[in-house]
Design a protein around this motif. Structure first.
Motif, short mmCIF file in Angstrom:
data_model
loop_
_atom_site.label_atom_id
_atom_site.label_comp_id
_atom_site.label_asym_id
_atom_site.label_seq_id
_atom_site.Cartn_x
_atom_site.Cartn_y
_atom_site.Cartn_z
N LEU A 26 0.82 -1.21 0.00
CA LEU A 26 0.00 0.00 0.00
C LEU A 26 0.85 1.27 0.00
N THR A 27 0.40 2.26 -0.75
CA THR A 27 1.03 3.58 -0.76
C THR A 27 -0.06 4.62 -0.47
N LEU A 28 0.12 5.41 0.57
CA LEU A 28 -0.87 6.41 0.94
C LEU A 28 -0.74 7.62 0.02
N LYS A 29 -1.81 7.90 -0.75
CA LYS A 29 -1.82 9.06 -1.64
C LYS A 29 -2.50 10.26 -1.02
N HIS A 30 -3.61 10.00 -0.28
CA HIS A 30 -4.39 11.11 0.26
C HIS A 30 -4.96 10.75 1.63
#
Length: 233
Positions: A26-30
Motif C-alpha cells: 500500500l502507498t498512501l496518496k491522500h
C-alpha cells in the motif's frame, strides 16, 4: 496499490494510516477528514486503487460518497463503529466492511480481498480498458502502467518487465504474460524470449528491434506476424 483514507475521527484516521505504513503493498496518496474533500480529490486523481472510508461523517456520509462515485473501479473498504449499515453498504458492492476498533490482522484480511478484486479486474477488463496490470513482485502487488513498459524478457520460470530505468521480476511464463496482455494491441511477441511494446520501438534493422538502447532479436518464426502488425509506409 495507491490508497486514500477518509475519516473525521483523528484517532481512527491515524490508526489506519499506521496500518497502511506497515503494509508494503500500500502507498498512501491522500488523507482526508471529510467526504466532500475526498470526492473532489477523486475527481482529479484517477490513480487511487483503494479507499478506506468511514461511514458516519458530517455533511456527507461515507455511503453518500460511494453513491456519488457511481460506477467506479476503486475498491471500497468501509470502516465504521456500527453494523447497521452493512446491508446498505454491500448493495454498493463494497470490497469489505470492518467494525471499529480495527486491528492489523483484520486490516490485512481486507487488503487481501482488495488485491484479489484488483487482480480480477486486470484479467477481465475489455480491450479499450486495459491500461495497467497488477503483478506480484518482491512480496507485494504492484500496479504497472502498460504505456511505460518497454519490453518483457523471459528468465526461466520468471519474466522481467522493463519500464524505463525500472524492472520487475514476476513469476510467470511468457505464454501467461502474453495472454494477460492480449487485449493491449501494442504488445507483440518478437522472439520466444521477448515481447515488445511497439510504441517504444526506436528502429528495426535486419532481425533486431531497437528499444531504449537495447537490441532485441526477432525470431524468424515471429517475423512475419510482427511485420504485419506494424504500420509501415
Amino acid at each position: 496499490m495507491n490508497c486514500m483514507i477518509v475519516d473525521d475521527e483523528d484517532i481512527s484516521r491515524k490508526v489506519v494510516e499506521h496500518f497502511v505504513e506497515k503494509t508494503d503493498s500500500l502507498t498512501l496518496k491522500h488523507l482526508c477528514d471529510n467526504a466532500i474533500d475526498a470526492i473532489n480529490i477523486l475527481k482529479k486523481d484517477k490513480s487511487v486503487d483503494v479507499l478506506f472510508l468511514d461511514v458516519e461523517m458530517p455533511e456527507m456520509t461515507g455511503l453518500e460518497l460511494v453513491a456519488a462515485l457511481k460506477s467506479t473501479s476503486i475498491c471500497i473498504v468501509l470502516i465504521t463503529s456500527k453494523m447497521e449499515y452493512a446491508v446498505e453498504a454491500f448493495e454498493y458492492n463494497v470490497t469489505d466492511y470492518i467494525i471499529k476498533p480495527i486491528n492489523y490482522p483484520r486490516f490485512l484480511k481486507a487488503v487481501a480481498r482488495v488485491e484479489e478484486q484488483l487482480q480480477g479486474q486486470s484479467q477481465d477488463v475489455s480491450d479499450t480498458e486495459l491500461s495497467a496490470l497488477f503483478v506480484k513482485t518482491d512480496y507485494k502487488i504492484v500496479k504497472i502502467e502498460l504505456e511505460e513498459v518497454s519490453y518483457i524478457e523471459a528468465l526461466s520460470d520468471y519474466v522481467i518487465i522493463y519500464c524505463g530505468d525500472k524492472k520487475y521480476v514476476v513469476h510467470s511464463t511468457m505464454k501467461g504474460i502474453e495472454k494477460k496482455l492480449a487485449p493491449a494491441k501494442n504488445f507483440l511477441r518478437v522472439h520466444r524470449s521477448y515481447i515488445v511494446n511497439k510504441q517504444q520501438i526506436a528502429s528495426i534493422q535486419d532481425l533486431y528491434v531497437e528499444i531504449g538502447g537495447k537490441s532485441i532479436p526477432i525470431g524468424r518464426s515471429y517475423k512475419n506476424n510482427f511485420i504485419k502488425n506494424l504500420n509501415i509506409l
